[in-house]
Design a protein around this motif. Structure first.
Motif, PDB file in Angstrom:
ATOM      1  N   ARG A 392       0.825  -1.205   0.000  1.00 22.32           N
ATOM      2  CA  ARG A 392       0.000   0.000   0.000  1.00 22.32           C
ATOM      3  C   ARG A 392       0.865   1.263   0.000  1.00 22.32           C
ATOM      4  N   HIS A 393       2.087   1.125   0.512  1.00 25.41           N
ATOM      5  CA  HIS A 393       2.975   2.309   0.555  1.00 25.41           C
ATOM      6  C   HIS A 393       4.083   2.228  -0.484  1.00 25.41           C
ATOM      7  N   ARG A 394       3.738   1.519  -1.584  1.00 18.31           N
ATOM      8  CA  ARG A 394       4.755   1.323  -2.619  1.00 18.31           C
ATOM      9  C   ARG A 394       5.364   2.642  -3.101  1.00 18.31           C
ATOM     10  N   GLY A 395       4.519   3.614  -3.285  1.00 18.74           N
ATOM     11  CA  GLY A 395       4.991   4.928  -3.776  1.00 18.74           C
ATOM     12  C   GLY A 395       6.008   5.551  -2.827  1.00 18.74           C
ATOM     13  N   GLU A 396       5.642   5.576  -1.562  1.00 21.50           N
ATOM     14  CA  GLU A 396       6.574   6.161  -0.581  1.00 21.50           C
ATOM     15  C   GLU A 396       7.864   5.340  -0.512  1.00 21.50           C
ATOM     16  N   THR A 397       7.691   4.021  -0.548  1.00 26.36           N
ATOM     17  CA  THR A 397       8.875   3.147  -0.478  1.00 26.36           C
ATOM     18  C   THR A 397       9.793   3.424  -1.667  1.00 26.36           C
ATOM     19  N   SER A 398       9.147   3.554  -2.836  1.00 20.30           N
ATOM     20  CA  SER A 398       9.933   3.822  -4.036  1.00 20.30           C
ATOM     21  C   SER A 398      10.708   5.138  -3.922  1.00 20.30           C
ATOM     22  N   SER A 399       9.997   6.161  -3.416  1.00 16.60           N
ATOM     23  CA  SER A 399      10.704   7.451  -3.338  1.00 16.60           C
ATOM     24  C   SER A 399      11.820   7.377  -2.296  1.00 16.60           C
TER      25      SER A 399
END
Ligand code: ADP
Ligand code: MG
Length: 918
Positions: A392-399
């Protein structure tokens, strides 16, 4: 299943990287050189590194280029995720042995990233510390600055990684505690200092977590070194582990309170722990000792101790997730901007550094200002990025991952922070100075004591001597008294004896009267006559007086002796003084003599030069040249006249007398050419004075001068010597001497060699003088004197010609005299030797000295009939006629007329030519 390549172009095999490439398995600890290892490291090995193209290259011993190390830590699923994400796989897959992290895009696609370390959800706190922080801590203990920082979304374990206190489970202790444990184990409590400040940065305000009232601390940057400090922050010295833990707890409590007050969460603020370490460095471990050569020259004691000051900064950053700009968390937009200002500024700086951009916006935020040394600075920096597994926090993890990737490209120039501790040197020197002062005082005291002791001892000795002296005196007195008593006793005995003798005598001598005999037996016998007793008494008295006188005499002598001794000592001193004075005087005298000699030679030089210049002056005036035999003399005469008004120069000649003629003449033979020249000048000057001439000749001066003509090749010497000879040649005796010593041939030779007309003038002058001697005529001619004289006319200088003319006139006069006296017969030698043409030619020379001499010579020649024919043939008759008419000197004019009239040959010729000269 496929995989993407790295962003930076260096790709690794697809298909999950299973066995496509063999990558090295690294030890958990990374070393400075590990960055250059051959493992695929797209970000680190790319050419984008900021400061140096090659990592690990070093500027000097204390400066090493080092990249920011980045580790990624994956948090295990928490309880909520266990439930909520139960049906989903984690969005990340870690491959710790490959140091890779895969970020799933979807079920079939993923991006693979490589980090310095990949820490799985199972990684223990100990391992995390060792991998992420320990190398930094070690560096800090060596004197470098270091930074450990956690970056990641809220709830991913930043605080867990850094700040966990591990109260329930010691194995949970985070990096802060473990770092401090290592530091405290390493430093020496006596020499080193560890102190800590703990701060929070929120909404661009720095708050002191150790003193909450201090909530606006300013950041100060040293413009020279660029070092950042927070002078307002509380600094607590750490001595043991327990106090540090308490400090962290206190900080945490304050952070909670502050955040409550500000209505924020701790995830919105950055917590910054600063550990300051100051360590003293022993000997050659110091980089400064090799860096600064002059320091090596300093004495051991003067060398300031070297300290290394380093700083470990542990930063628990605010959550990296973007906060909702709408302010859903209850913040205004301004607040929202401000909350994340520092973090976004950090991102921008890291981007700029990663891209090697010219401008790094360090000053945009307080965080970047505080961390300026951590990224792109001199610190060794380790970053741990924390991520959660939830898709669910893929975006934050990616950044977060991208932030870490970029940070890996940032290169720092790790530099040791070392400086001389002048304060402690000064302290040490002060102590040394105090010691020296004390030592000095001690020595002074000891010295004074010693002096006092010596004075006392001397005093004691004096009194002892005095005592023993008094003693001896007393004894002597006693002895004298005893002697006195004894001698009195002896005298008394003698007296008695005498008395007795006397008594017997009386008996014997007395009359044989019984009555008297009786009487004499009864009364004590009167041994001496009263006169005798008085005599003895007188004797005794005299004796006593004598003794007293002797005693007085002894005393007197004693005092005299003392007096004499004193006088003698004084005299000795006086003598020494006088002797010293005498020596000084002798010395002074020698100096003065030297000076006199020097002045004399200077004076000689000056006087001679004055002569020369005046001579030149006289010559320049022309026509003024004297016509007589004295022509070579007047210079000195003038000089003397002039000098007489000039005190200083007046006594040149006298001075020569003082120096001594012999000495001057001996200098004519000196080895030194200069000395020779000076000497000959002096002699020439002396020779110009008639009164000196005899002395000079007597002293052998003439011989010396002639010798000089023969031996010297110097024209100046020739000129001056010839001048001197010319002057000496005014005297008849000298003329003969010159001739007898081969002077003529020497002068002829000198004339032949001469270049300077003045030399010729002198030589001609000398020969001219010789020409005036009646006795020398024949010899002069025989030895080539006349020819030499005539040879000089080639020079044409009027001064020379005047002397030649004078010589010819002199010679003609003598010849004429001899002819008149009948000692000479035949034609004139001058005519014989071919002088006539020149005589005729110059008879009317415009220079009056030449003219006058020649006119005279012509008259002398014409007086003798035997010369007449040659004279007529040579054209001399017309000159005689001219002389008889035009000569300015009346006597010559009359003489010429008389000759013309009386000579039959001339008369006949005149008649033949119909010149009326009757
Ligand atoms: P952050 O500081 O990043 O906001 P925290 O450190 O507060 O995150 O972690 C959030 C929660 O996750 C905490 O309850 C913490 O105990 C837990 N947690 C984080 N990392 C781990 C881990 N590696 N292992 C176990 N629990 C963890
Ligand atoms: Mg936290």
């Amino acid at each position: 299943m496929s995989s993407n390549s790295y962003r930076n172009g260096s790709s690794i095999g697809r298909g999950g990287g299973g066995g496509a490439m063999k990558l090295e398995n690294h030890s958990s600890k990374y070393s400075p050189s590990s960055s250059s290892k051959s493992k695929v490291q797209p970000t680190a090995s790319s050419s984008t590194s900021l400061r140096r193209s090659s990592t690990g290259s070093s500027r000097d011993d204390s400066t090493v280029s080092r990249r920011v190390r980045v580790a990624v830590r994956l948090r295990p699923r928490n309880a909520e995720e266990m439930v909520a994400d139960a049906d989903f796989a984690d969005c990340v897959e870690s491959q710790p042995e490959l140091k890779r992290l895969k970020l799933r895009k979807n079920n079939w696609d993923s991006d693979t990233y490589e980090f310095d370390e990949v820490l799985t959800e199972f990684a223990s706190q100990k391992r995390v510390y060792e991998v992420v922080a320990k190398p930094v801590v070690e560096s800090v203990l060596e004197g470098y600055n270091g930074t450990v920082m956690a970056y990641g979304q809220t709830g991913t374990g930043k605080t867990y990684t850094l700040g966990r206190l591990g109260e329930e489970d010691a194995a949970d202790r985070g990096i802060m505690l473990r770092a401090m444990e290592d530091i405290l184990a390493e430093v020496s409590p006596e020499n080193d200092l560890v102190s800590v400040s703990y701060l929070q940065l929120y909404m661009e305000t720095v708050q002191d977590l150790l003193n909450p009232t201090n909530d606006s601390i300013s950041i100060v940057e040293d413009p020279k070194s660029g070092d950042v400090s927070l002078p307002g922050a509380t600094l607590v010295e750490i001595r043991d582990h327990k106090s540090f833990k308490e400090l962290l707890q206190l900080g945490e409590a304050h952070r909670f309170a502050a955040n409550t007050k500000l209505n924020t969460e701790s995830s919105r603020s950055h917590a910054i722990l600063m550990v300051h370490i100051k360590r003293s460095v022993k000997g050659r471990n110091s980089s400064l000792s090799s860096e600064n050569g002059s320091m090596a020259l300093m004495g051991k004691t003067l060398k300031p101790p070297v300290v290394r000051k380093s700083k470990l900064v542990i930063v628990d950053l605010a959550g990296s997730e973007r906060i909702d700009k709408s302010g859903s968390e209850g913040h205004t937009l301004e607040e929202a901007k401000s909350i994340n200002l520092s973090l976004s500024a950090l991102g921008k700086c890291i981007n700029a550094l990663a891209e090697n951009s010219a401008h790094v916006p360090v000053r945009d935020s307080k965080l970047t200002r505080l961390l300026r040394d951590s990224f792109g600075g001199t610190a060794r920096t380790s970053l741990v990025i924390t991520i959660g597994p939830s898709p669910r926090h893929r975006g934050e993890t990616s950044s977060t991952i991208m932030f870490g990737q970029r940070a890996m490209k940032v290169e720092n120039m790790v530099k040791i922070k070392e400086e001389f501790d002048y304060k402690s040197l000064s302290r040490r020197l002060e102590i040394q100075l105090d010691k020296l002062i004390a030592e000095h005082e001690r020595q002074q005291k000891a010295f004074q004591d010693e002096i006092e002791r010596m004075a006392l001892e001397a005093q004691k000795r004096i009194s002892e001597v005095e005592l023993s002296y008094a003693d001896a005196l007393e004894k002597e007195k006693l002895r004298c008294q005893k002697d006195y008593l004894e001698s009195v006793k002896r005298l008394e005995e003698q007296w008695k004896e005498k008395q007795e003798k006397h008594g017997h005598g009386k008996v014997k001598l007395g009359p044989s009267d019984d009555g008297i005999e009786q009487k004499s037996n009864r009364v004590p016998p009167v041994l001496f006559a009263p006169g005798e007793v008085a005599e003895i008494k007188q004797k005794l008295h005299n004796e006593i007086l004598l003794r007293k006188a002797a005693e007085a005499e002894i005393d007197n002598l004693k005092s005299q002796l003392i007096h004499w001794k004193q006088t003698e000592a004084a005299r000795n001193a006086e003598l020494l003084k006088v002797r010293k004075m005498l020596e000084d005087e002798v010395c002074q005298k020698a100096k003065l003599e030297e000076e006199i000699e020097m002045l004399q030679s200077q004076l000689l030089q000056i006087s001679f030069e004055a002569d020369e210049s005046r001579r030149n002056l006289d010559r320049g005036m022309g026509g003024n040249t004297p016509s007589s035999m004295e022509s070579l003399m007047p210079e000195v005469k003038h000089q003397q006249l002039r000098d007489s008004g000039d005190g200083e120069k007046a006594s040149v000649v006298k001075l020569f007398e003082q120096v001594g003629l012999h000495k001057i003449l001996s200098l004519l033979e000196s080895e030194d050419a200069d000395v020779r020249i000076h000497a000959v000048k002096v002699v020439a000057n002396l020779a110009a004075e008639e009164s000196n001439q005899e002395k000079i000749v007597e002293a052998g001066g003439l011989t010396s001068l002639l010798t000089l003509l023969r031996s010297s090749n110097d024209e100046t010497v020739h000129r001056v010597a010839a001048g001197a000879i010319a002057n000496l040649a005014m005297n008849e005796t000298n003329q003969e001497l010159i001739m007898s010593q081969g002077g003529i041939s020497l002068l002829s030779l000198t004339a032949a060699k001469a270049q300077d007309p003045q030399t010729l003038r002198m030589v001609a002058g000398a020969i001219a003088n010789l020409c005036g001697n009646d006795k020398l005529q024949a010899k002069l001619r025989a030895e080539g004197g006349v020819r030499a004289l005539l040879g000089m006319v080639g020079c044409r200088h009027p001064d020379v010609l005047a002397q030649v003319a004078r010589g010819i006139a002199n010679f003609a006069k003598c010849e004429s005299r001899a002819s008149s006296q009948g000692t000479k017969s035949g034609r004139s030698v001058l005519i014989e030797d071919g002088a006539l043409p020149w005589i005729v030619q110059n008879a009317n020379n415009e220079a009056s000295p030449i003219r006058r001499h020649i006119e005279l010579a012509l008259c002398h020649l014409a007086q003798h009939e035997i010369n007449a024919k040659e004279m007529i043939n040579g054209g001399a008759l017309w000159e005689l006629v001219r002389i008889s008419r035009d000569c300015s000197r009346e006597d010559i004019r009359a003489l010429a007329l008389r000759i013309l009239k009386s000579s039959p040959s001339f008369q006949a010729e005149l008649k033949r030519l119909r010149v009326d000269y009757g």
